[in-house]
Design an enzyme around this catalytic site. Structure first.
Site, PDB file in Angstrom:
ATOM      1  CG  ASP A 296     -13.988  16.787  -6.221  1.00  0.00           C
ATOM      2  OD1 ASP A 296     -15.014  17.478  -6.419  1.00  0.00           O
ATOM      3  OD2 ASP A 296     -12.854  17.265  -6.211  1.00  0.00           O
TER       4      ASP A 296
ATOM      5  CB  THR B 117      -9.801   5.423  12.790  1.00  0.00           C
ATOM      6  OG1 THR B 117      -8.645   5.657  12.016  1.00  0.00           O
ATOM      7  CG2 THR B 117     -10.497   4.171  12.329  1.00  0.00           C
TER       8      THR B 117
ATOM      9  CG  ASP C  79      -4.772   4.736   1.476  1.00  0.00           C
ATOM     10  OD1 ASP C  79      -5.941   5.102   1.304  1.00  0.00           O
ATOM     11  OD2 ASP C  79      -4.228   4.679   2.605  1.00  0.00           O
TER      12      ASP C  79
ATOM     13  NE  ARG D  78       2.318  -1.632  15.494  1.00  0.00           N
ATOM     14  CZ  ARG D  78       1.948  -1.099  14.327  1.00  0.00           C
ATOM     15  NH1 ARG D  78       1.310  -1.820  13.427  1.00  0.00           N
ATOM     16  NH2 ARG D  78       2.232   0.151  14.045  1.00  0.00           N
TER      17      ARG D  78
ATOM     18  CE  LYS E 267      -7.754   6.999   3.909  1.00  0.00           C
ATOM     19  NZ  LYS E 267      -6.297   6.771   3.744  1.00  0.00           N
TER      20      LYS E 267
ATOM     21  CB  THR F 236     -14.221  15.905  -9.971  1.00  0.00           C
ATOM     22  OG1 THR F 236     -14.786  17.115 -10.441  1.00  0.00           O
ATOM     23  CG2 THR F 236     -12.754  16.110  -9.702  1.00  0.00           C
TER      24      THR F 236
ATOM     25  NE  ARG G 217       4.388   2.633  12.238  1.00  0.00           N
ATOM     26  CZ  ARG G 217       3.696   3.462  13.015  1.00  0.00           C
ATOM     27  NH1 ARG G 217       4.320   4.408  13.696  1.00  0.00           N
ATOM     28  NH2 ARG G 217       2.384   3.360  13.085  1.00  0.00           N
TER      29      ARG G 217
ATOM     30  CE  LYS H 115      -2.065   1.874   3.811  1.00  0.00           C
ATOM     31  NZ  LYS H 115      -1.977   3.331   3.809  1.00  0.00           N
TER      32      LYS H 115
ATOM     33  N   PRO I  40     -19.242  13.688  -8.436  1.00  0.00           N
ATOM     34  CG  PRO I  40     -21.347  12.656  -8.347  1.00  0.00           C
ATOM     35  CD  PRO I  40     -20.628  13.923  -7.970  1.00  0.00           C
TER      36      PRO I  40
HETATM   37  O1  C5P Z   1       3.015   1.029  10.481  1.00  0.00           O
HETATM   38  P1  C5P Z   1       1.571   0.687  10.674  1.00  0.00           P
HETATM   39  O2  C5P Z   1       1.293  -0.811  10.676  1.00  0.00           O
HETATM   40  O3  C5P Z   1       0.946   1.370  11.862  1.00  0.00           O
HETATM   41  O4  C5P Z   1       0.867   1.274   9.352  1.00  0.00           O
HETATM   42  C1  C5P Z   1      -0.513   1.186   9.157  1.00  0.00           C
HETATM   43  C2  C5P Z   1      -0.925   1.820   7.864  1.00  0.00           C
HETATM   44  O5  C5P Z   1      -2.362   1.890   7.840  1.00  0.00           O
HETATM   45  C3  C5P Z   1      -0.433   3.242   7.634  1.00  0.00           C
HETATM   46  O6  C5P Z   1      -0.280   3.419   6.219  1.00  0.00           O
HETATM   47  C4  C5P Z   1      -1.557   4.090   8.161  1.00  0.00           C
HETATM   48  O7  C5P Z   1      -1.641   5.346   7.552  1.00  0.00           O
HETATM   49  C5  C5P Z   1      -2.777   3.245   7.767  1.00  0.00           C
HETATM   50  N1  C5P Z   1      -3.967   3.480   8.588  1.00  0.00           N
HETATM   51  C6  C5P Z   1      -3.991   3.282   9.966  1.00  0.00           C
HETATM   52  N2  C5P Z   1      -5.129   3.516  10.676  1.00  0.00           N
HETATM   53  C7  C5P Z   1      -6.227   3.937  10.058  1.00  0.00           C
HETATM   54  C8  C5P Z   1      -6.233   4.132   8.686  1.00  0.00           C
HETATM   55  C9  C5P Z   1      -5.064   3.895   7.970  1.00  0.00           C
HETATM   56  O8  C5P Z   1      -2.998   2.882  10.550  1.00  0.00           O
HETATM   57  N3  C5P Z   1      -7.315   4.115  10.745  1.00  0.00           N
END
Ligand code: C5P
Length: 236
Positions: free
Chosen positions: A66, A116, A61, A178, A63, A70, A208, A34, A68
């Site tokens: 705008d 979020t 990504d 995680r 997102k 555009t 990460r 992504k 429709p």
């Molecule tokens: O490094 P990490 O696993 O936290 O990255 C998560 C990815 O998902 C990042 O690209 C972050 O911008 C995206 N993301 C997120 N939480 C959200 C929406 C998108 O962590 N609510």
């Protein structure tokens, strides 16, 4: 789907050389990546094509949101990039979503529901609604399915309600993942890969824990093994 295919590696860097390095260290075994606005605004379509030629199936990504007409034009331009997956804001409305769908018949097209970064009060105050975040997520997930989209992006906390609302045959892509052994970083509410799958996710966006690991491939393998085990245990 193989466990490795459920992982979408988040390349959160504007630097094309760094992104390419990560892709090359993981592809072809881990081929879903992504990248988003920061990368696209700095490197443009050429940087996208470069990553694809390094073996990435890209979730771009962007997102889109705008009027429709555009979004239709942007989607038409995106179609020539041949990305694997891209997204738009469900809040743009059904007509906007249908316009993008028509122009992108081949890419996986998914919707963002409520960002979020909104908490309940900020959301209600800003939108001027009595509807809760959860009700809005449900309504917009349903609207995106009705507009012919392939799925939604949502946080692990929302997977269950979205799944309830849209049924099995609709993709759920979730960040905030995680493994128990990885650092949380700035993610506050996190879910393990196994928990997210049990809740009903199809794809896990993971940055990460893989990209900042001393050995990204080894980290991805550990996660894929956890996914395999979780899916195995679901079958028995
Ligand atoms: O490094 P990490 O696993 O936290 O990255 C998560 C990815 O998902 C990042 O690209 C972050 O911008 C995206 N993301 C997120 N939480 C959200 C929406 C998108 O962590 N609510």
């Amino acid at each position: 789907m193989k466990a490795a295919e459920r992982i979408i590696v988040a390349l959160d860097t504007p630097d094309p050389a760094r992104a390419r390095e990560i892709v090359e260290s993981l592809a072809p075994d881990y081929a879903h990546f992504k990248t988003g606005l920061e990368f696209f605004c700095s490197g443009g379509p050429r940087a996208v094509s470069d990553l694809q030629s390094s073996g990435a199936n890209l979730f771009l990504d962007l997102k889109l949101h705008d009027i429709p007409n555009t979004v239709r034009g942007a989607a038409r331009a995106l179609a020539s990039l041949d990305v694997w997956m891209t997204n738009l804001h469900a809040s743009g409305g059904a007509e906007m979503m249908r316009a993008a769908r028509e122009e992108l018949p081949d890419a996986l097209l998914i919707a963002v529901t409520v960002l979020t970064s909104f908490d309940e009060d900020t959301f209600r105050g800003h939108i001027g609604t009595d509807s809760s975040v959860e009700d809005t997520v449900r309504r917009w997930a349903l609207a995106s399915r009705e507009a012919g989209l392939d799925g939604v992006v949502c946080s692990p906390q929302e997977i269950r309600v979205v799944r309830e609302e849209v049924g099995r045959d609709f993709l759920i892509v979730t960040p905030g993942i995680r493994p128990a052994w990885a650092a949380r970083g700035d993610q506050r509410r996190v879910t393990t890969p196994a928990e997210a799958l049990e809740l009903g996710a199809d794809y896990l966006v993971i940055g990460r824990p893989i990209t900042a690991a001393p050995d990204p491939r080894e980290a991805a393998q550990r996660i894929a093994m956890e996914i395999e085990q979780a899916e195995g245990s679901e079958l028995t």
